[in-house]
Enzyme design. Structure first.
Site, mmCIF file in Angstrom:
data_model
loop_
_atom_site.group_PDB
_atom_site.id
_atom_site.type_symbol
_atom_site.label_atom_id
_atom_site.label_comp_id
_atom_site.label_asym_id
_atom_site.label_seq_id
_atom_site.Cartn_x
_atom_site.Cartn_y
_atom_site.Cartn_z
ATOM 1 N N GLY A 1 5.737 -2.039 -10.333
ATOM 2 C CA GLY A 1 4.503 -1.445 -9.839
ATOM 3 C C GLY A 1 4.367 0.022 -10.197
ATOM 4 C CD GLN A 2 0.391 4.592 -8.691
ATOM 5 O OE1 GLN A 2 0.057 4.063 -7.622
ATOM 6 N NE2 GLN A 2 -0.030 5.792 -9.035
ATOM 7 C CE LYS B 1 2.900 0.292 3.242
ATOM 8 N NZ LYS B 1 4.158 -0.052 2.580
ATOM 9 N N GLY C 1 9.955 -4.842 -6.348
ATOM 10 C CA GLY C 1 8.610 -4.348 -6.688
ATOM 11 C C GLY C 1 8.717 -3.269 -7.755
ATOM 12 C CG ASP D 1 7.484 -6.807 -9.659
ATOM 13 O OD1 ASP D 1 6.614 -7.697 -9.533
ATOM 14 O OD2 ASP D 1 7.286 -5.623 -9.343
ATOM 15 C CE1 TYR E 1 -0.317 -0.417 1.948
ATOM 16 C CE2 TYR E 1 -1.664 1.500 2.464
ATOM 17 C CZ TYR E 1 -0.568 0.942 1.840
ATOM 18 O OH TYR E 1 0.269 1.738 1.098
ATOM 19 C CG ASP F 1 8.253 -14.412 -3.519
ATOM 20 O OD1 ASP F 1 8.081 -13.391 -2.820
ATOM 21 O OD2 ASP F 1 7.525 -15.409 -3.445
#
Ligand code: NAD
Ligand code: SER
Length: 314
Positions: A13-14, A148, A10, A36, A144, A54
């Site tokens: 991402g941000q 988590k 990932g 990613d 979400y 993936d």
């Protein structure tokens, strides 16, 4: 002793872009493999190895870990709160199975360490609103947050049962200017800076008094690296650590921006994300992270605003 070789999943991402660049500075470019589903981020190009992957494809992930002699994984691939409410099944599937794939491979290959972030989204309406403690009532109401919280207990389980050295932080809303956010409820606090510079006005999707825990990205990257570098004996929490940066409302961030752009105007029209924000605490007690591995934030709201606006102008 084998040298550290890190896989960031990932990475486009941000958080992934900035964390990958920071890890490459510490461990050397060739020793941090970015991966990613998406195409490689422009800021990562030419800075080190990249593989398209993936996390749901466990076999391919396993092959990469063996082929690249990976010793540590940072797993950042996930679906965040706002996008998760639009597609709960996908959010649950990715957020859970991605983590289980990584934890299984870490156990089988006896990796040195795994990093996986949790979120303030684990807390729900029954958790204390102010200075929400490390251990408290936790009844999340978003898919979400549920994913988590379940993930935190899988991390704890793999640590207790199989000795996997997995570490985690419950990030607050993260604010940054280098790479775009990926569909969270706290994303307004990034959009507001971009719109303040471009349009001198911003229409917020949360009410002006919605007070939430937030953190500037340099603090979040430093926290992650400090936790991962802490001696294992200092890590008393194997679910996920509360950490705190700052807390503010849309009205307060607007006032901070007005110190630099006096004509800036905020208007508010809340949407489905208001219910998500209302379910979360307003501030976080990070005493345990401070005691265990010395966590201390550097940025407050005004310091962040000056840095964000200065960098976005460039
Ligand atoms: P993001 O959405 O910006 O980045 C996630 C990245 O994962 C994307 O580049 C995406 O392409 C990639 N990805 C998605 N599915 C994938 C798959 N199947 N295989 C491989 N890659 C895949 O998210 P972010 O903001 O960088 O968040 C990273 C982590 O930090 C997440 O676990 C998130 O829950 C957590 N977190 C973020 C914040 C925040 O404010 N940004 C706050 C709390 C926790
Ligand atoms: N910033 C994240 C979100 O809003 C919190 O985990 O989803």
């Amino acid at each position: 002793m084998a040298k550290d070789k890190i896989l960031v999943i990932g990475a486009c991402g941000q958080i992934g872009v900035e964390l990958t660049l920071a890890l490459r500075k510490i461990y050397g470019s060739a020793n941090v493999v970015a991966s990613d589903l998406r195409e490689e981020n422009e800021l990562l190009k030419g800075t080190g190895p990249y593989v398209s992957m993936d996390v749901m494809n466990k076999e391919m992930l396993h092959v990469q870990v063996i082929r690249q002699n990976i010793t540590q994984i940072y797993l950042l691939a996930a679906i965040l709160s706002a996008t998760g409410e639009k597609n709960p099944n996908l959010a649950w599937h990715l957020n859970m199975q991605g983590l289980l794939n990584v934890l299984d491979i870490a156990r089988e290959e006896q990796l040195d360490k795994v990093y996986w972030p949790s979120s303030i989204a684990v807390f729900g309406p029954t958790s204390p609103k102010r200075f929400c403690p490390q251990q408290t009532v936790i009844e999340p109401t978003t898919v979400y947050g549920i994913s988590k919280y379940a993930g935190e207990f899988w991390c704890n389980y793999y640590h207790q049962r199989y000795g996997v050295d997995v570490r985690s932080i419950r990030y607050p809303g993260l604010i940054s200017y280098k790479s775009a956010p990926g569909g969270g409820t706290t994303d307004y606090a990034i959009e507001i800076y971009l719109e303040a510079l471009a349009e001198k006005k911003y229409k917020c999707f949360l009410n002006e008094d919605s007070y939430l825990p937030m953190m500037y990205m340099p603090d979040a990257i430093r926290a992650t690296i400090e936790l991962m570098h802490a001696p294992a004996k200092q890590i008393s929490v194997r679910t996920s650590y509360n950490i705190s940066g700052m807390s503010f409302s849309p009205k307060e961030i607007a006032a901070s921006i007005q110190k630099h752009i006096p004509e800036f105007q905020l208007s508010c029209e809340s949407d489905y994300r208001q219910a998500i924000a209302d379910s979360w605490p307003q501030s976080i007690d990070d005493t345990v992270a401070n005691k265990d591995w010395g966590w201390k934030p550097e940025f407050d709201l005004d310091k962040m605003t000056a840095d964000m606006l200065g960098n976005l102008k460039k």
